[in-house]
Design a protein around this motif. Structure first.
Motif, PDB file in Angstrom:
ATOM      1  N   LYS A  85      -1.089   4.936   9.667  1.00  0.00           N
ATOM      2  CA  LYS A  85      -0.825   4.027   8.540  1.00  0.00           C
ATOM      3  C   LYS A  85      -0.733   4.792   7.232  1.00  0.00           C
ATOM      4  O   LYS A  85       0.110   4.491   6.381  1.00  0.00           O
ATOM      5  CB  LYS A  85      -1.934   2.974   8.444  1.00  0.00           C
ATOM      6  N   LEU A  86      -1.618   5.796   7.075  1.00  0.00           N
ATOM      7  CA  LEU A  86      -1.599   6.605   5.857  1.00  0.00           C
ATOM      8  C   LEU A  86      -0.312   7.415   5.754  1.00  0.00           C
ATOM      9  O   LEU A  86       0.290   7.514   4.678  1.00  0.00           O
ATOM     10  CB  LEU A  86      -2.821   7.527   5.826  1.00  0.00           C
ATOM     11  N   GLU A  87       0.113   8.012   6.871  1.00  0.00           N
ATOM     12  CA  GLU A  87       1.362   8.783   6.869  1.00  0.00           C
ATOM     13  C   GLU A  87       2.556   7.892   6.518  1.00  0.00           C
ATOM     14  O   GLU A  87       3.423   8.280   5.739  1.00  0.00           O
ATOM     15  CB  GLU A  87       1.573   9.423   8.255  1.00  0.00           C
ATOM     16  N   GLU A 117       4.779  -2.977  -0.805  1.00  0.00           N
ATOM     17  CA  GLU A 117       3.871  -2.012  -0.171  1.00  0.00           C
ATOM     18  C   GLU A 117       2.811  -2.740   0.652  1.00  0.00           C
ATOM     19  O   GLU A 117       2.277  -3.771   0.254  1.00  0.00           O
ATOM     20  CB  GLU A 117       3.194  -1.156  -1.252  1.00  0.00           C
ATOM     21  N   GLU A 118       2.510  -2.183   1.814  1.00  0.00           N
ATOM     22  CA  GLU A 118       1.516  -2.772   2.717  1.00  0.00           C
ATOM     23  C   GLU A 118       0.136  -2.192   2.418  1.00  0.00           C
ATOM     24  O   GLU A 118      -0.024  -0.973   2.304  1.00  0.00           O
ATOM     25  CB  GLU A 118       1.907  -2.488   4.167  1.00  0.00           C
ATOM     26  N   TYR A 119      -0.863  -3.064   2.288  1.00  0.00           N
ATOM     27  CA  TYR A 119      -2.237  -2.619   2.017  1.00  0.00           C
ATOM     28  C   TYR A 119      -2.856  -2.098   3.314  1.00  0.00           C
ATOM     29  O   TYR A 119      -2.813  -2.770   4.346  1.00  0.00           O
ATOM     30  CB  TYR A 119      -3.055  -3.778   1.462  1.00  0.00           C
ATOM     31  N   ILE A 120      -3.452  -0.899   3.263  1.00  0.00           N
ATOM     32  CA  ILE A 120      -4.007  -0.299   4.482  1.00  0.00           C
ATOM     33  C   ILE A 120      -5.521  -0.145   4.431  1.00  0.00           C
ATOM     34  O   ILE A 120      -6.140   0.164   5.443  1.00  0.00           O
ATOM     35  CB  ILE A 120      -3.363   1.081   4.758  1.00  0.00           C
ATOM     36  N   PHE A 175       6.510   5.968   2.515  1.00  0.00           N
ATOM     37  CA  PHE A 175       7.033   4.810   1.782  1.00  0.00           C
ATOM     38  C   PHE A 175       6.982   5.058   0.276  1.00  0.00           C
ATOM     39  O   PHE A 175       7.954   4.788  -0.433  1.00  0.00           O
ATOM     40  CB  PHE A 175       6.199   3.570   2.142  1.00  0.00           C
ATOM     41  N   ARG A 176       5.858   5.578  -0.218  1.00  0.00           N
ATOM     42  CA  ARG A 176       5.738   5.827  -1.666  1.00  0.00           C
ATOM     43  C   ARG A 176       6.701   6.909  -2.132  1.00  0.00           C
ATOM     44  O   ARG A 176       7.257   6.827  -3.221  1.00  0.00           O
ATOM     45  CB  ARG A 176       4.298   6.217  -1.996  1.00  0.00           C
ATOM     46  N   ASN A 177       6.892   7.919  -1.289  1.00  0.00           N
ATOM     47  CA  ASN A 177       7.835   8.986  -1.654  1.00  0.00           C
ATOM     48  C   ASN A 177       9.254   8.431  -1.766  1.00  0.00           C
ATOM     49  O   ASN A 177       9.976   8.716  -2.734  1.00  0.00           O
ATOM     50  CB  ASN A 177       7.760  10.094  -0.597  1.00  0.00           C
ATOM     51  N   VAL A 205      -9.356   1.218   2.385  1.00  0.00           N
ATOM     52  CA  VAL A 205      -9.938   2.488   1.931  1.00  0.00           C
ATOM     53  C   VAL A 205     -10.203   3.427   3.095  1.00  0.00           C
ATOM     54  O   VAL A 205     -10.012   4.639   2.998  1.00  0.00           O
ATOM     55  CB  VAL A 205     -11.239   2.212   1.146  1.00  0.00           C
ATOM     56  N   ILE A 206     -10.642   2.879   4.241  1.00  0.00           N
ATOM     57  CA  ILE A 206     -11.001   3.728   5.388  1.00  0.00           C
ATOM     58  C   ILE A 206      -9.788   4.496   5.895  1.00  0.00           C
ATOM     59  O   ILE A 206      -9.858   5.695   6.177  1.00  0.00           O
ATOM     60  CB  ILE A 206     -11.613   2.857   6.509  1.00  0.00           C
ATOM     61  N   SER A 207      -8.646   3.818   6.002  1.00  0.00           N
ATOM     62  CA  SER A 207      -7.425   4.493   6.470  1.00  0.00           C
ATOM     63  C   SER A 207      -6.973   5.567   5.493  1.00  0.00           C
ATOM     64  O   SER A 207      -6.413   6.594   5.900  1.00  0.00           O
ATOM     65  CB  SER A 207      -6.301   3.468   6.659  1.00  0.00           C
ATOM     66  N   CYS A 208      -7.227   5.365   4.182  1.00  0.00           N
ATOM     67  CA  CYS A 208      -6.823   6.359   3.182  1.00  0.00           C
ATOM     68  C   CYS A 208      -7.613   7.657   3.307  1.00  0.00           C
ATOM     69  O   CYS A 208      -7.141   8.722   2.916  1.00  0.00           O
ATOM     70  CB  CYS A 208      -7.007   5.784   1.781  1.00  0.00           C
ATOM     71  N   LYS A 209      -8.842   7.564   3.833  1.00  0.00           N
ATOM     72  CA  LYS A 209      -9.695   8.759   3.935  1.00  0.00           C
ATOM     73  C   LYS A 209      -9.457   9.542   5.220  1.00  0.00           C
ATOM     74  O   LYS A 209      -9.932  10.664   5.351  1.00  0.00           O
ATOM     75  CB  LYS A 209     -11.163   8.336   3.841  1.00  0.00           C
ATOM     76  N   GLU A 210      -8.735   8.977   6.165  1.00  0.00           N
ATOM     77  CA  GLU A 210      -8.442   9.664   7.425  1.00  0.00           C
ATOM     78  C   GLU A 210      -7.042  10.250   7.354  1.00  0.00           C
ATOM     79  O   GLU A 210      -6.056   9.526   7.346  1.00  0.00           O
ATOM     80  CB  GLU A 210      -8.563   8.679   8.585  1.00  0.00           C
ATOM     81  N   ASP A 211      -6.973  11.591   7.312  1.00  0.00           N
ATOM     82  CA  ASP A 211      -5.676  12.260   7.108  1.00  0.00           C
ATOM     83  C   ASP A 211      -4.702  12.045   8.256  1.00  0.00           C
ATOM     84  O   ASP A 211      -3.493  12.082   8.067  1.00  0.00           O
ATOM     85  CB  ASP A 211      -5.895  13.765   6.899  1.00  0.00           C
ATOM     86  N   ASP A 212      -5.225  11.865   9.474  1.00  0.00           N
ATOM     87  CA  ASP A 212      -4.345  11.727  10.633  1.00  0.00           C
ATOM     88  C   ASP A 212      -4.036  10.275  10.979  1.00  0.00           C
ATOM     89  O   ASP A 212      -3.482   9.992  12.044  1.00  0.00           O
ATOM     90  CB  ASP A 212      -4.979  12.415  11.850  1.00  0.00           C
ATOM     91  N   ASP A 213      -4.408   9.369  10.102  1.00  0.00           N
ATOM     92  CA  ASP A 213      -4.136   7.954  10.352  1.00  0.00           C
ATOM     93  C   ASP A 213      -2.635   7.691  10.214  1.00  0.00           C
ATOM     94  O   ASP A 213      -2.036   8.014   9.192  1.00  0.00           O
ATOM     95  CB  ASP A 213      -4.917   7.088   9.357  1.00  0.00           C
TER      96      ASP A 213
END
Length: 568
Positions: free
Chosen positions: A181-183, A166-169, A188-190, A171-179
């Protein structure tokens, strides 16, 4: 400096966390000033999952002998340390005191990070084992874990570790829903969870099949042995020492099979054992009481089904029967009421065990228990085979003793004598053939040795070429089938009588045939270029330039390609 370590969320209390941290600090930071804070929060992307972790803040400067005797002020402690004088003499105590503490240079070395990770994982595993958990933390890469699983013949874990890390993205990217990287991380986790579920479903199915096969084979040997020891020929008196020895051997093998059976752990028992690790002592007691009540209820229900109703004539027997049935039903009702009172607690425990992290760990621990039980299963199979063989040996010995004193034989007796001699010889012959086949596979013939030497000389290029040639022949056969289909279509087109009424169909069919012919020509050219020229240009094949004669003699290359290689 700061170090941040994740703590195992299997542990619950602060004392258990401090056991890990104190052991790590005692090993690596005993000569440093430090402070730490333990945080526990839910994950940003997984609200149900606890993520305890520790922040360790420390100074890389050592607590030297001067600091132990007389503590420096912050101004002196963090200044440049005193060095040796020009004449090589050591500075005085006062000079060392008024200069800074020396730095431990290992903290700036990247290789030291691997040592820290390995030590922290080791300390966590010791604390997990101390608290009764079978799950372990592994600091190594997925590749290293996969290689170890393959060495241990654990195909399920090898497939589990055969994935992209898994690639580390952040905390900031995790809080932005439209990022984006987060998508990407969510997808990937799914996929990783689906991959995990499929692997362990497959593993469960394979283990179930193995259990059924083992059970069937052991059952056949046990039934055969049971029928034999309850027969008249086994109950007779054995006079000769050989028969007595064979009889004792059969009884010993039966007892050995029963002993091996008791060492086997079923999938259900392994899963229950794994679940108990993730319960508190109070939850384990509730869980045990609940399932004991259900087991007792099932036993009483089976007892009622097997209980026979007496005849109506003896009233005492009928009264006793009715009293027993009513007592058993009352006991069943009491057990159902008691189980219903614990049902809510059981549902809460199940809900806790079904959390993603807990469920994953339970599946892994279940797999580890069953994997460790593989040896016991093999030994059970071996014991059942030995039992089957010892029963056959005793039967043959009894049979031969019964006919040894006769002067004449009936036809059936002759048939039995021949059968007893033929089938063991046939079985031995089949075993020797299998052994011969196995040994033949291990023998390296001169031709094979030459082929292996060629392949080693060109660094595996010869093997790659043979594979590519085989693939090319496969594509060539496919292409020839397409060409045959095209020729049949062309023949039908030529034999069809086209008139002015079907002129549109004629033009459309002609266009499709020209298009198909063009595609087939392009496919033929692509096959030749992509499947051969790319291999001939490979750097590993440059070494074949000096071996054109050797390659031509090996009959591995068609003449045209041999010419191309020699002309490189």
């Amino acid at each position: 400096m700061e170090i941040e370590f994740a703590l195992p969320n299997k542990l619950k209390t602060m004392e258990e966390y401090r056991q890990i941290i104190d052991a790590f600090l005692a090993k690596h930071l005993s000569n440093h000033y430090y402070a730490y804070a333990i945080h526990e929060k839910s994950g940003t992307l997984s609200e149900e999952q606890r993520q305890p972790h520790v922040h360790i803040m420390f100074s890389e400067r050592l607590i030297d002998e001067v600091e132990k005797i007389k503590e420096r002020s912050a101004k002196y402690f963090f200044s440049y340390p005193a060095r040796k004088k020009k004449d090589g003499s050591e500075p005085s105590f006062e000079e060392k005191y008024r200069r800074g503490a020396p730095k431990n240079r290992c903290w700036v070395e990247k290789s030291f990070l691997s040592i820290l990770r390995a030590d922290f994982a080791k300390i966590q595993n010791e604390v997990l084992a101390k608290n009764g958990f079978s799950i372990r933390v592994d600091h190594r890469t997925l590749k290293a874990q996969k290689e170890e699983a393959e060495k241990n013949c654990d195909t399920s874990l090898a497939r589990l570790f055969n994935r992209i890390p898994e690639e580390y993205i952040g905390v900031i990217s995790c809080k932005e829903d439209d990022d984006p990287k987060l998508e990407r991380l969510k997808k990937f986790r799914n996929l990783r969870n689906q991959h995990f579920d499929l692997i362990f479903k497959t593993d469960s199915a394979i283990k179930e099949i193995e259990d059924l096969e083992t059970k069937d084979e052991v059952q056949l040997a046990s039934v055969k042995a049971r029928e034999f020891i309850t027969s008249e020929e086994f109950s007779q008196k054995f006079d000769t020492p050989k028969l007595q020895e064979l009889k004792a051997k059969v009884l010993f093998e039966i007892e050995k099979v029963h002993r091996r059976k008791r060492s086997i752990i079923s999938q259900h028992d392994a899963k229950q054992k794994a679940k108990l690790e993730y319960m508190t002592p109070a939850e384990r007691e509730i869980w045990r009481k609940y399932f004991e009540m259900l087991a007792q209820k099932n036993q009483l229900e089976k007892f009622l089904l097997t209980l026979k109703k007496p005849d109506e004539s003896p009233k005492d027997a009928m009264n006793a029967y009715e009293e027993m049935v009513s007592g058993v039903n009352f006991k069943i009702a009491c057990l159902l009421v008691s189980a219903a009172s614990l049902k809510k607690s059981i549902d809460e425990i199940n809900k806790k065990l079904e959390t993603p992290d807990c469920r994953k760990n339970i599946l892994i621990v279940t797999h580890q228990i069953l994997q460790a039980n593989t040896y016991a299963r093999k030994m059970l199979m071996l014991a059942s085979k030995k039992l089957d063989r010892s029963v056959d040996e005793l039967k043959d010995a009894i049979f031969y003793q019964s006919i040894s004193d006769k002067d004449y034989y009936k036809t059936r007796e002759v048939y039995n004598i021949l059968r007893h001699q033929y089938f063991p010889l046939k079985k031995e012959h089949e075993q020797q053939l299998n052994l011969k086949y196995c040994y033949r596979q291990k023998i390296i013939s001169p031709l094979r040795a030459v082929a292996m030497a060629k392949n080693i000389f060109v660094k595996g290029g010869l093997k790659k070429f043979r594979l590519a040639l085989r693939q090319y022949k496969k594509y060539e056969e496919k292409f020839s089938r397409h060409m045959d289909s095209f020729h049949q279509r062309e023949k039908i087109f030529q034999n069809t009588k086209w008139t002015a009424d079907n002129q549109a169909d004629f033009l459309q069919e002609k266009y499709l045939m020209i298009k198909q012919k063009t595609l087939l020509d392009a496919e033929k050219i692509a096959l030749i270029i992509l499947n051969f020229l790319s291999i001939i240009k490979n750097q590993n094949w440059k070494r074949l330039v000096i071996l054109p004669t050797l390659l031509n003699k090996s009959n591995l290359l068609p003449p045209v390609f041999s010419v191309k290689i020699t002309n490189l």
